[in-house]
Design a protein around this motif. Structure first.
Motif, PDB file in Angstrom:
ATOM      1  N   ASP A 108       5.961 -11.589 -55.528  1.00  0.00           N
ATOM      2  CA  ASP A 108       6.655 -12.870 -55.654  1.00  0.00           C
ATOM      3  C   ASP A 108       5.618 -13.837 -56.196  1.00  0.00           C
ATOM      4  O   ASP A 108       4.754 -14.316 -55.465  1.00  0.00           O
ATOM      5  N   PHE A 109       5.670 -14.078 -57.505  1.00  0.00           N
ATOM      6  CA  PHE A 109       4.664 -14.902 -58.160  1.00  0.00           C
ATOM      7  C   PHE A 109       4.757 -16.357 -57.715  1.00  0.00           C
ATOM      8  O   PHE A 109       3.762 -17.069 -57.716  1.00  0.00           O
ATOM      9  N   ASN A 110       5.934 -16.809 -57.311  1.00  0.00           N
ATOM     10  CA  ASN A 110       6.072 -18.179 -56.824  1.00  0.00           C
ATOM     11  C   ASN A 110       5.412 -18.370 -55.463  1.00  0.00           C
ATOM     12  O   ASN A 110       4.838 -19.412 -55.185  1.00  0.00           O
ATOM     13  N   GLN A 111       5.511 -17.366 -54.613  1.00  0.00           N
ATOM     14  CA  GLN A 111       4.931 -17.444 -53.276  1.00  0.00           C
ATOM     15  C   GLN A 111       3.486 -16.951 -53.237  1.00  0.00           C
ATOM     16  O   GLN A 111       2.845 -17.015 -52.200  1.00  0.00           O
ATOM     17  N   ASN A 112       3.004 -16.409 -54.352  1.00  0.00           N
ATOM     18  CA  ASN A 112       1.661 -15.833 -54.424  1.00  0.00           C
ATOM     19  C   ASN A 112       1.479 -14.755 -53.344  1.00  0.00           C
ATOM     20  O   ASN A 112       0.515 -14.758 -52.576  1.00  0.00           O
ATOM     21  N   ALA A 113       2.455 -13.846 -53.299  1.00  0.00           N
ATOM     22  CA  ALA A 113       2.446 -12.795 -52.287  1.00  0.00           C
ATOM     23  C   ALA A 113       3.011 -11.515 -52.886  1.00  0.00           C
ATOM     24  O   ALA A 113       3.771 -11.548 -53.855  1.00  0.00           O
ATOM     25  N   ARG A 114       2.642 -10.397 -52.279  1.00  0.00           N
ATOM     26  CA  ARG A 114       3.202  -9.110 -52.689  1.00  0.00           C
ATOM     27  C   ARG A 114       3.119  -8.124 -51.534  1.00  0.00           C
ATOM     28  O   ARG A 114       2.284  -8.246 -50.653  1.00  0.00           O
ATOM     29  N   ILE A 115       4.017  -7.162 -51.569  1.00  0.00           N
ATOM     30  CA  ILE A 115       4.058  -6.101 -50.569  1.00  0.00           C
ATOM     31  C   ILE A 115       3.933  -4.770 -51.288  1.00  0.00           C
ATOM     32  O   ILE A 115       4.566  -4.546 -52.324  1.00  0.00           O
ATOM     33  N   LYS A 116       3.137  -3.886 -50.705  1.00  0.00           N
ATOM     34  CA  LYS A 116       2.979  -2.527 -51.222  1.00  0.00           C
ATOM     35  C   LYS A 116       3.631  -1.575 -50.224  1.00  0.00           C
ATOM     36  O   LYS A 116       3.397  -1.677 -49.019  1.00  0.00           O
ATOM     37  N   ILE A 117       4.439  -0.655 -50.745  1.00  0.00           N
ATOM     38  CA  ILE A 117       5.136   0.322 -49.909  1.00  0.00           C
ATOM     39  C   ILE A 117       4.879   1.715 -50.467  1.00  0.00           C
ATOM     40  O   ILE A 117       4.965   1.930 -51.676  1.00  0.00           O
ATOM     41  N   ILE A 118       4.589   2.643 -49.587  1.00  0.00           N
ATOM     42  CA  ILE A 118       4.468   4.059 -49.947  1.00  0.00           C
ATOM     43  C   ILE A 118       5.500   4.815 -49.122  1.00  0.00           C
ATOM     44  O   ILE A 118       5.710   4.509 -47.945  1.00  0.00           O
ATOM     45  N   GLY A 119       6.146   5.785 -49.751  1.00  0.00           N
ATOM     46  CA  GLY A 119       7.150   6.546 -49.027  1.00  0.00           C
ATOM     47  C   GLY A 119       7.597   7.772 -49.785  1.00  0.00           C
ATOM     48  O   GLY A 119       6.952   8.200 -50.751  1.00  0.00           O
ATOM     49  N   THR A 120       8.698   8.317 -49.325  1.00  0.00           N
ATOM     50  CA  THR A 120       9.324   9.450 -49.997  1.00  0.00           C
ATOM     51  C   THR A 120      10.720   9.027 -50.439  1.00  0.00           C
ATOM     52  O   THR A 120      11.378   8.231 -49.775  1.00  0.00           O
ATOM     53  N   ALA A 121      11.129   9.558 -51.574  1.00  0.00           N
ATOM     54  CA  ALA A 121      12.408   9.164 -52.161  1.00  0.00           C
ATOM     55  C   ALA A 121      13.388  10.327 -52.193  1.00  0.00           C
ATOM     56  O   ALA A 121      12.995  11.483 -52.371  1.00  0.00           O
ATOM     57  N   THR A 122      14.643   9.974 -52.034  1.00  0.00           N
ATOM     58  CA  THR A 122      15.743  10.915 -52.197  1.00  0.00           C
ATOM     59  C   THR A 122      16.704  10.305 -53.209  1.00  0.00           C
ATOM     60  O   THR A 122      17.071   9.134 -53.079  1.00  0.00           O
ATOM     61  N   VAL A 123      17.083  11.076 -54.206  1.00  0.00           N
ATOM     62  CA  VAL A 123      18.056  10.617 -55.197  1.00  0.00           C
ATOM     63  C   VAL A 123      19.426  11.111 -54.760  1.00  0.00           C
ATOM     64  O   VAL A 123      19.608  12.295 -54.469  1.00  0.00           O
ATOM     65  N   ILE A 124      20.378  10.189 -54.704  1.00  0.00           N
ATOM     66  CA  ILE A 124      21.747  10.534 -54.307  1.00  0.00           C
ATOM     67  C   ILE A 124      22.649  10.410 -55.524  1.00  0.00           C
ATOM     68  O   ILE A 124      22.759   9.338 -56.117  1.00  0.00           O
ATOM     69  N   TYR A 125      23.273  11.517 -55.886  1.00  0.00           N
ATOM     70  CA  TYR A 125      24.181  11.545 -57.033  1.00  0.00           C
ATOM     71  C   TYR A 125      25.644  11.636 -56.600  1.00  0.00           C
ATOM     72  O   TYR A 125      26.521  11.163 -57.284  1.00  0.00           O
ATOM     73  N   GLU A 126      25.883  12.279 -55.487  1.00  0.00           N
ATOM     74  CA  GLU A 126      27.247  12.591 -55.072  1.00  0.00           C
ATOM     75  C   GLU A 126      27.928  11.381 -54.457  1.00  0.00           C
ATOM     76  O   GLU A 126      27.382  10.722 -53.571  1.00  0.00           O
ATOM     77  N   ASP A 127      29.157  11.111 -54.890  1.00  0.00           N
ATOM     78  CA  ASP A 127      29.922   9.972 -54.391  1.00  0.00           C
ATOM     79  C   ASP A 127      30.078  10.000 -52.875  1.00  0.00           C
ATOM     80  O   ASP A 127      30.022   8.957 -52.225  1.00  0.00           O
ATOM     81  N   ALA A 128      30.250  11.183 -52.308  1.00  0.00           N
ATOM     82  CA  ALA A 128      30.450  11.289 -50.859  1.00  0.00           C
ATOM     83  C   ALA A 128      29.247  10.730 -50.105  1.00  0.00           C
ATOM     84  O   ALA A 128      29.402  10.068 -49.079  1.00  0.00           O
ATOM     85  N   TYR A 129      28.046  10.967 -50.615  1.00  0.00           N
ATOM     86  CA  TYR A 129      26.837  10.467 -49.957  1.00  0.00           C
ATOM     87  C   TYR A 129      26.557   9.009 -50.333  1.00  0.00           C
ATOM     88  O   TYR A 129      26.004   8.252 -49.543  1.00  0.00           O
ATOM     89  N   MET A 130      26.941   8.619 -51.554  1.00  0.00           N
ATOM     90  CA  MET A 130      26.753   7.232 -51.984  1.00  0.00           C
ATOM     91  C   MET A 130      27.595   6.279 -51.153  1.00  0.00           C
ATOM     92  O   MET A 130      27.195   5.134 -50.924  1.00  0.00           O
ATOM     93  N   SER A 131      28.753   6.722 -50.692  1.00  0.00           N
ATOM     94  CA  SER A 131      29.664   5.835 -49.966  1.00  0.00           C
ATOM     95  C   SER A 131      29.002   5.218 -48.740  1.00  0.00           C
ATOM     96  O   SER A 131      29.364   4.114 -48.329  1.00  0.00           O
ATOM     97  N   GLU A 132      28.021   5.872 -48.170  1.00  0.00           N
ATOM     98  CA  GLU A 132      27.299   5.338 -47.014  1.00  0.00           C
ATOM     99  C   GLU A 132      26.603   4.016 -47.352  1.00  0.00           C
ATOM    100  O   GLU A 132      26.405   3.171 -46.487  1.00  0.00           O
ATOM    101  N   TYR A 133      26.262   3.815 -48.632  1.00  0.00           N
ATOM    102  CA  TYR A 133      25.494   2.645 -49.056  1.00  0.00           C
ATOM    103  C   TYR A 133      26.288   1.652 -49.903  1.00  0.00           C
ATOM    104  O   TYR A 133      25.745   0.630 -50.309  1.00  0.00           O
ATOM    105  N   MET A 134      27.541   1.920 -50.187  1.00  0.00           N
ATOM    106  CA  MET A 134      28.310   1.102 -51.122  1.00  0.00           C
ATOM    107  C   MET A 134      28.474  -0.349 -50.679  1.00  0.00           C
ATOM    108  O   MET A 134      28.564  -1.241 -51.514  1.00  0.00           O
ATOM    109  N   ASP A 135      28.504  -0.616 -49.397  1.00  0.00           N
ATOM    110  CA  ASP A 135      28.671  -1.993 -48.930  1.00  0.00           C
ATOM    111  C   ASP A 135      27.481  -2.873 -49.278  1.00  0.00           C
ATOM    112  O   ASP A 135      27.569  -4.094 -49.197  1.00  0.00           O
ATOM    113  N   TYR A 136      26.372  -2.282 -49.684  1.00  0.00           N
ATOM    114  CA  TYR A 136      25.168  -3.056 -49.993  1.00  0.00           C
ATOM    115  C   TYR A 136      25.179  -3.642 -51.405  1.00  0.00           C
ATOM    116  O   TYR A 136      24.357  -4.494 -51.717  1.00  0.00           O
ATOM    117  N   PHE A 137      26.071  -3.176 -52.263  1.00  0.00           N
ATOM    118  CA  PHE A 137      26.021  -3.560 -53.673  1.00  0.00           C
ATOM    119  C   PHE A 137      27.330  -4.175 -54.133  1.00  0.00           C
ATOM    120  O   PHE A 137      28.399  -3.715 -53.761  1.00  0.00           O
TER     121      PHE A 137
END
Length: 187
Positions: A108-137
Protein backbone atom coordinates in the motif's frame (compact mmCIF):
# COMPACT_ATOMS: atom_id res chain seq x y z
CA UNK A 1 7.73 -22.08 10.22
CA UNK A 2 11.05 -23.89 10.42
CA UNK A 3 10.71 -24.98 6.78
CA UNK A 4 10.54 -21.31 5.66
CA UNK A 5 14.12 -20.56 6.67
CA UNK A 6 17.21 -22.42 5.50
CA UNK A 7 20.95 -22.28 6.05
CA UNK A 8 21.35 -19.44 3.55
CA UNK A 9 19.08 -17.22 5.65
CA UNK A 10 21.12 -18.00 8.76
CA UNK A 11 24.38 -17.28 6.97
CA UNK A 12 23.07 -13.96 5.61
CA UNK A 13 21.89 -12.87 9.08
CA UNK A 14 25.32 -13.66 10.49
CA UNK A 15 27.12 -11.85 7.66
CA UNK A 16 24.97 -8.71 8.01
CA UNK A 17 24.77 -9.04 11.81
CA UNK A 18 20.97 -8.97 11.85
CA UNK A 19 20.34 -12.16 13.84
CA UNK A 20 19.23 -10.32 17.01
CA UNK A 21 16.87 -8.07 15.04
CA UNK A 22 15.41 -11.00 13.07
CA UNK A 23 15.05 -13.08 16.24
CA UNK A 24 13.18 -10.21 17.91
CA UNK A 25 10.61 -9.97 15.09
CA UNK A 26 10.24 -13.71 14.65
CA UNK A 27 9.78 -14.27 18.40
CA UNK A 28 7.46 -11.26 18.91
CA UNK A 29 5.09 -11.70 15.96
CA UNK A 30 2.73 -14.57 15.25
CA UNK A 31 3.83 -15.21 11.68
CA UNK A 32 1.54 -18.22 11.23
CA UNK A 33 -1.71 -16.30 10.68
CA UNK A 34 -3.26 -12.98 9.78
CA UNK A 35 -4.21 -10.63 12.60
CA UNK A 36 -7.21 -8.26 12.42
CA UNK A 37 -5.15 -5.32 11.13
CA UNK A 38 -3.64 -7.48 8.38
CA UNK A 39 -7.11 -8.66 7.38
CA UNK A 40 -8.34 -5.07 7.11
CA UNK A 41 -5.18 -4.12 5.15
CA UNK A 42 -5.68 -6.98 2.65
CA UNK A 43 -9.39 -6.33 2.21
CA UNK A 44 -8.61 -2.69 1.30
CA UNK A 45 -6.04 -3.72 -1.30
CA UNK A 46 -6.80 -3.70 -5.01
CA UNK A 47 -3.58 -5.37 -6.19
CA UNK A 48 -0.64 -7.53 -5.18
CA UNK A 49 2.38 -9.27 -6.66
CA UNK A 50 2.16 -13.06 -6.95
CA UNK A 51 5.29 -15.22 -7.08
CA UNK A 52 5.36 -18.82 -8.22
CA UNK A 53 8.15 -21.12 -9.35
CA UNK A 54 8.53 -24.05 -11.69
CA UNK A 55 9.41 -27.45 -10.21
CA UNK A 56 13.12 -26.78 -10.95
CA UNK A 57 12.99 -23.37 -9.21
CA UNK A 58 12.59 -21.03 -12.19
CA UNK A 59 10.94 -18.00 -10.54
CA UNK A 60 7.94 -16.16 -11.88
CA UNK A 61 6.31 -12.94 -10.71
CA UNK A 62 2.96 -11.54 -11.78
CA UNK A 63 0.84 -8.54 -10.93
CA UNK A 64 -2.71 -9.38 -9.83
CA UNK A 65 -5.28 -6.62 -9.60
CA UNK A 66 -8.99 -5.96 -9.38
CA UNK A 67 -11.58 -4.21 -7.25
CA UNK A 68 -10.89 -3.81 -3.55
CA UNK A 69 -11.54 -7.14 -1.89
CA UNK A 70 -10.76 -9.27 -4.94
CA UNK A 71 -8.07 -10.85 -2.75
CA UNK A 72 -10.51 -12.13 -0.20
CA UNK A 73 -9.67 -13.22 3.33
CA UNK A 74 -11.56 -16.45 4.01
CA UNK A 75 -10.09 -16.71 7.50
CA UNK A 76 -6.83 -15.94 9.32
CA UNK A 77 -5.06 -18.79 7.49
CA UNK A 78 -6.71 -18.71 4.04
CA UNK A 79 -7.09 -16.31 1.08
CA UNK A 80 -8.87 -16.71 -2.25
CA UNK A 81 -8.79 -14.70 -5.47
CA UNK A 82 -10.18 -15.11 -8.99
CA UNK A 83 -7.80 -16.04 -11.78
CA UNK A 84 -8.10 -14.58 -15.26
CA UNK A 85 -6.38 -16.02 -18.34
CA UNK A 86 -4.90 -12.61 -19.32
CA UNK A 87 -2.62 -12.94 -22.34
CA UNK A 88 -2.99 -16.72 -22.32
CA UNK A 89 0.63 -17.52 -21.40
CA UNK A 90 -0.52 -18.67 -17.93
CA UNK A 91 2.80 -18.48 -16.08
CA UNK A 92 1.21 -18.67 -12.61
CA UNK A 93 -1.31 -21.42 -13.34
CA UNK A 94 1.28 -23.43 -15.24
CA UNK A 95 3.68 -23.29 -12.30
CA UNK A 96 0.90 -24.19 -9.86
CA UNK A 97 0.13 -27.34 -11.85
CA UNK A 98 3.51 -28.73 -10.68
CA UNK A 99 4.61 -26.62 -7.69
CA UNK A 100 2.08 -25.22 -5.23
CA UNK A 101 4.52 -23.01 -3.26
CA UNK A 102 3.68 -19.29 -3.60
CA UNK A 103 4.47 -15.89 -2.18
CA UNK A 104 2.43 -12.69 -2.24
CA UNK A 105 3.63 -9.15 -1.70
CA UNK A 106 0.77 -6.77 -0.93
CA UNK A 107 1.91 -3.12 -0.92
CA UNK A 108 0.00 0.00 0.00
CA UNK A 109 2.06 2.89 -1.33
CA UNK A 110 -0.23 5.45 0.32
CA UNK A 111 0.21 3.91 3.76
CA UNK A 112 3.91 3.13 3.18
CA UNK A 113 3.28 -0.46 4.25
CA UNK A 114 3.38 -3.95 2.80
CA UNK A 115 2.68 -7.52 3.84
CA UNK A 116 4.56 -10.59 2.67
CA UNK A 117 2.77 -13.95 2.65
CA UNK A 118 4.15 -17.41 1.90
CA UNK A 119 1.87 -20.38 1.46
CA UNK A 120 0.59 -23.16 -0.72
CA UNK A 121 -1.93 -22.69 -3.49
CA UNK A 122 -4.76 -24.78 -4.83
CA UNK A 123 -6.36 -23.97 -8.18
CA UNK A 124 -10.10 -24.62 -8.32
CA UNK A 125 -11.62 -25.14 -11.75
CA UNK A 126 -14.77 -27.08 -10.99
CA UNK A 127 -18.00 -25.13 -10.45
CA UNK A 128 -19.03 -27.44 -7.60
CA UNK A 129 -15.94 -26.44 -5.60
CA UNK A 130 -16.05 -22.78 -6.70
CA UNK A 131 -19.55 -22.40 -5.26
CA UNK A 132 -18.05 -22.44 -1.76
CA UNK A 133 -16.40 -19.07 -2.54
CA UNK A 134 -18.93 -17.40 -4.86
CA UNK A 135 -20.38 -15.11 -2.18
CA UNK A 136 -17.00 -13.34 -1.98
CA UNK A 137 -17.10 -11.95 -5.53
CA UNK A 138 -19.44 -9.55 -7.30
CA UNK A 139 -18.54 -10.75 -10.81
CA UNK A 140 -18.15 -14.31 -12.04
CA UNK A 141 -16.12 -13.84 -15.21
CA UNK A 142 -13.01 -15.63 -13.96
CA UNK A 143 -11.56 -18.88 -15.28
CA UNK A 144 -10.68 -20.39 -11.91
CA UNK A 145 -10.04 -19.55 -8.29
CA UNK A 146 -6.74 -19.68 -6.46
CA UNK A 147 -6.92 -20.55 -2.78
CA UNK A 148 -3.87 -19.76 -0.63
CA UNK A 149 -3.24 -21.61 2.61
CA UNK A 150 -0.96 -19.33 4.63
CA UNK A 151 2.16 -20.78 6.23
CA UNK A 152 4.00 -17.51 6.95
CA UNK A 153 2.99 -13.84 7.04
CA UNK A 154 4.92 -10.76 8.11
CA UNK A 155 4.71 -7.01 7.65
CA UNK A 156 7.55 -6.22 5.28
CA UNK A 157 10.08 -3.41 5.64
CA UNK A 158 8.58 -0.15 4.28
CA UNK A 159 11.90 1.29 3.09
CA UNK A 160 11.67 3.16 -0.21
CA UNK A 161 7.94 2.59 -0.77
CA UNK A 162 7.51 6.36 -0.65
CA UNK A 163 9.61 6.59 -3.82
CA UNK A 164 6.97 4.70 -5.81
CA UNK A 165 4.25 7.01 -4.52
CA UNK A 166 6.35 10.07 -5.38
CA UNK A 167 6.97 8.81 -8.92
CA UNK A 168 3.26 8.15 -9.44
CA UNK A 169 2.28 11.57 -8.11
CA UNK A 170 4.84 13.33 -10.27
CA UNK A 171 3.77 11.50 -13.45
CA UNK A 172 2.50 13.84 -16.15
CA UNK A 173 -0.22 12.28 -18.32
CA UNK A 174 1.29 13.94 -21.42
CA UNK A 175 4.34 11.64 -20.95
CA UNK A 176 2.16 8.54 -21.31
CA UNK A 177 2.95 6.49 -24.42
CA UNK A 178 -0.26 4.89 -25.77
CA UNK A 179 1.84 2.45 -27.82
CA UNK A 180 4.08 1.27 -24.97
CA UNK A 181 2.85 -2.35 -24.95
CA UNK A 182 3.31 -2.70 -28.70
CA UNK A 183 6.79 -1.18 -28.45
CA UNK A 184 7.77 -3.47 -25.58
CA UNK A 185 6.63 -6.42 -27.71
CA UNK A 186 8.68 -5.18 -30.66
CA UNK A 187 5.65 -4.57 -32.91
Amino acid sequence: MNNIFHQGHKQAREKYQTKANADYWLETLDTSRLNQEMIKFIENSSYFFFATASPDGQPNLNYKGGDKGFLHVVNEKKLVFPNFSGNGILHSIGDLELNNKVSLLIPDFNQNARIKIIGTATVIYEDAYMSEYMDYFSRFTFDSLIVIDITYVIPNCPSNLHRVKESILSFDEKDKDPQIIKKLCGF
